[in-house]
Design a protein around this motif. Structure first.
Motif, short mmCIF file in Angstrom:
data_model
loop_
_atom_site.label_atom_id
_atom_site.label_comp_id
_atom_site.label_asym_id
_atom_site.label_seq_id
_atom_site.Cartn_x
_atom_site.Cartn_y
_atom_site.Cartn_z
N TYR A 179 100.12 -47.12 22.48
CA TYR A 179 100.00 -45.91 23.30
C TYR A 179 98.86 -46.10 24.28
N SER A 180 99.08 -45.70 25.52
CA SER A 180 98.02 -45.75 26.53
C SER A 180 97.88 -44.38 27.18
N GLU A 181 96.64 -43.97 27.39
CA GLU A 181 96.36 -42.69 28.03
C GLU A 181 96.62 -42.73 29.54
N ILE A 182 96.76 -43.93 30.08
CA ILE A 182 96.97 -44.08 31.51
C ILE A 182 98.28 -43.38 31.93
N ASN A 183 98.31 -42.88 33.16
CA ASN A 183 99.50 -42.21 33.70
C ASN A 183 99.97 -41.04 32.83
N ASP A 184 99.00 -40.29 32.31
CA ASP A 184 99.31 -39.10 31.50
C ASP A 184 100.06 -39.41 30.22
N GLY A 185 99.85 -40.61 29.71
CA GLY A 185 100.42 -40.98 28.42
C GLY A 185 101.65 -41.85 28.53
N MET A 186 101.52 -43.09 28.07
CA MET A 186 102.65 -44.03 28.05
C MET A 186 102.80 -44.56 26.63
N LEU A 187 104.03 -44.63 26.16
CA LEU A 187 104.29 -45.12 24.81
C LEU A 187 105.19 -46.34 24.87
N PHE A 188 104.74 -47.41 24.20
CA PHE A 188 105.48 -48.66 24.15
C PHE A 188 105.86 -48.91 22.68
N PRO A 189 107.08 -48.59 22.27
CA PRO A 189 107.46 -48.68 20.86
C PRO A 189 107.98 -50.04 20.42
N GLY A 190 108.03 -51.02 21.33
CA GLY A 190 108.58 -52.31 20.94
C GLY A 190 110.01 -52.16 20.49
N ASP A 191 110.32 -52.71 19.32
CA ASP A 191 111.69 -52.63 18.79
C ASP A 191 111.89 -51.42 17.88
N ASP A 192 110.88 -50.55 17.76
CA ASP A 192 110.99 -49.41 16.84
C ASP A 192 111.70 -48.21 17.45
N ALA A 193 112.16 -48.36 18.67
CA ALA A 193 113.03 -47.37 19.31
C ALA A 193 113.90 -48.12 20.31
N VAL A 194 115.17 -47.81 20.32
CA VAL A 194 116.11 -48.49 21.22
C VAL A 194 116.67 -47.46 22.19
N GLY A 195 116.57 -47.76 23.48
CA GLY A 195 117.05 -46.84 24.50
C GLY A 195 118.54 -46.96 24.74
N SER A 196 119.07 -46.00 25.47
CA SER A 196 120.48 -46.02 25.83
C SER A 196 120.80 -47.23 26.71
N ASP A 197 122.06 -47.66 26.68
CA ASP A 197 122.49 -48.75 27.54
C ASP A 197 122.32 -48.35 29.00
N TYR A 198 122.05 -49.32 29.84
CA TYR A 198 121.86 -49.04 31.26
C TYR A 198 123.13 -48.52 31.93
N ASP A 199 124.29 -48.85 31.37
CA ASP A 199 125.55 -48.38 31.93
C ASP A 199 125.92 -46.99 31.43
N SER A 200 125.13 -46.45 30.52
CA SER A 200 125.42 -45.14 29.94
C SER A 200 124.81 -44.03 30.77
N GLU A 201 125.42 -42.86 30.71
CA GLU A 201 124.86 -41.67 31.36
C GLU A 201 123.73 -41.08 30.53
N LEU A 202 123.63 -41.48 29.27
CA LEU A 202 122.63 -40.94 28.37
C LEU A 202 121.25 -41.55 28.63
N ASN A 203 120.22 -40.84 28.20
CA ASN A 203 118.86 -41.38 28.22
C ASN A 203 118.17 -40.94 26.93
N THR A 204 118.73 -41.46 25.82
CA THR A 204 118.26 -41.09 24.49
C THR A 204 117.76 -42.32 23.76
N PHE A 205 117.18 -42.10 22.56
CA PHE A 205 116.59 -43.20 21.80
C PHE A 205 116.97 -43.07 20.33
#
Length: 239
Positions: free
Chosen positions: A158-184
């Motif tokens: 976690y970084s406080e820069i830019n009002d909080g940024m979270l880098f979860p590595g492999d502990d969260a997987v985002g939606s496919d780029y071809d998907s309309e979704l933006n979930t984890f």
């Protein structure tokens, strides 16, 4: 103070921008934060990140260890950047590493490598404990949260820069780029207890973030309070 082109920033915060970006090249997403695309497998590419300090000289890398990203790291060194650390969020990241840790460190001009102390990788290079020694990087506003992960050796960065940024590595997987979704969602875990522990860890997460940058899948930009609740609920939901 440097002004930011709002249209440029908005454009960079799109799935299309990342998809069309060149592999092995740092893509600026938001001020002083960059994504780099690595190895692609089955249509999914790995994503590493870089955070640049406001002094415009110091920089840290997160999960940037692949052959496809090696040239970009060399370019940083050649341009005079001081790489203050390479952060490894979990053991599995090193499955895609192009060389041993000593070589990776040397190629980054001797940058220290931060990894979990309960690591399972076979490498005698002396890494720094990412769960305790990341305080060395406090001028990047870094905080590290220990997670169960696959085999018990992973972290959130976690970084406080830019009002909080979270880098979860492999502990969260985002939606496919071809998907309309933006979930984890949580990754598939080898052990049920690890999956339960990871869900509990996500449930207990309290820091506010505006950006969510996973290793795989679409990031989330400009996350508001309601969206953060939705993201964390999705990651903590038990099966």
């Amino acid at each position: 103070m440097k002004t930011v082109d709002k249209m440029e920033v908005l454009h960079s915060q799109s799935a299309e921008y990342i998809q069309q970006g060149e592999t092995g090249k740092f893509l600026k997403l938001i001020p002083d934060t960059f994504l780099i695309k690595g190895k692609e497998k089955d249509g999914v590419f790995n994503q590493g990140y870089a955070i640049r300090h406001i002094n415009r000289r110091d920089i840290i890398l997160i999960d940037v260890v692949e052959e496809d990203t090696k040239g970009a790291v060399k370019k940083l060194v050649d341009e005079g950047y001081q790489i203050k650390g390479i952060l490894i969020t979990c053991d599995g990241i090193l499955d895609d590493a192009y060389a041993d840790l000593k070589t990776i460190s040397e190629d980054a001009n001797g940058a220290p490598i931060y990894a979990h102390p309960r690591n399972n990788f076979k490498d005698d290079f002396k890494t720094k404990d990412i769960t305790t020694q990341a305080n060395d990087l406090k001028h990047f506003g870094i905080k590290v949260i220990d997670l169960p992960g696959n085999g018990g050796a992973s972290v959130l960065v976690y970084s406080e820069i830019n009002d909080g940024m979270l880098f979860p590595g492999d502990d969260a997987v985002g939606s496919d780029y071809d998907s309309e979704l933006n979930t984890f969602k949580r990754p598939e875990m080898k052990r049920e207890n690890d999956d339960f522990g990871l869900a509990e860890s996500w449930n207990a997460f309290e820091d506010e973030f505006t950006y969510f940058f996973p290793r795989k899948g679409k990031p989330a930009f400009n996350v508001d309070e309601g969206q953060q609740i939705d993201i964390l609920n999705g990651l903590s939901r038990t099966k």
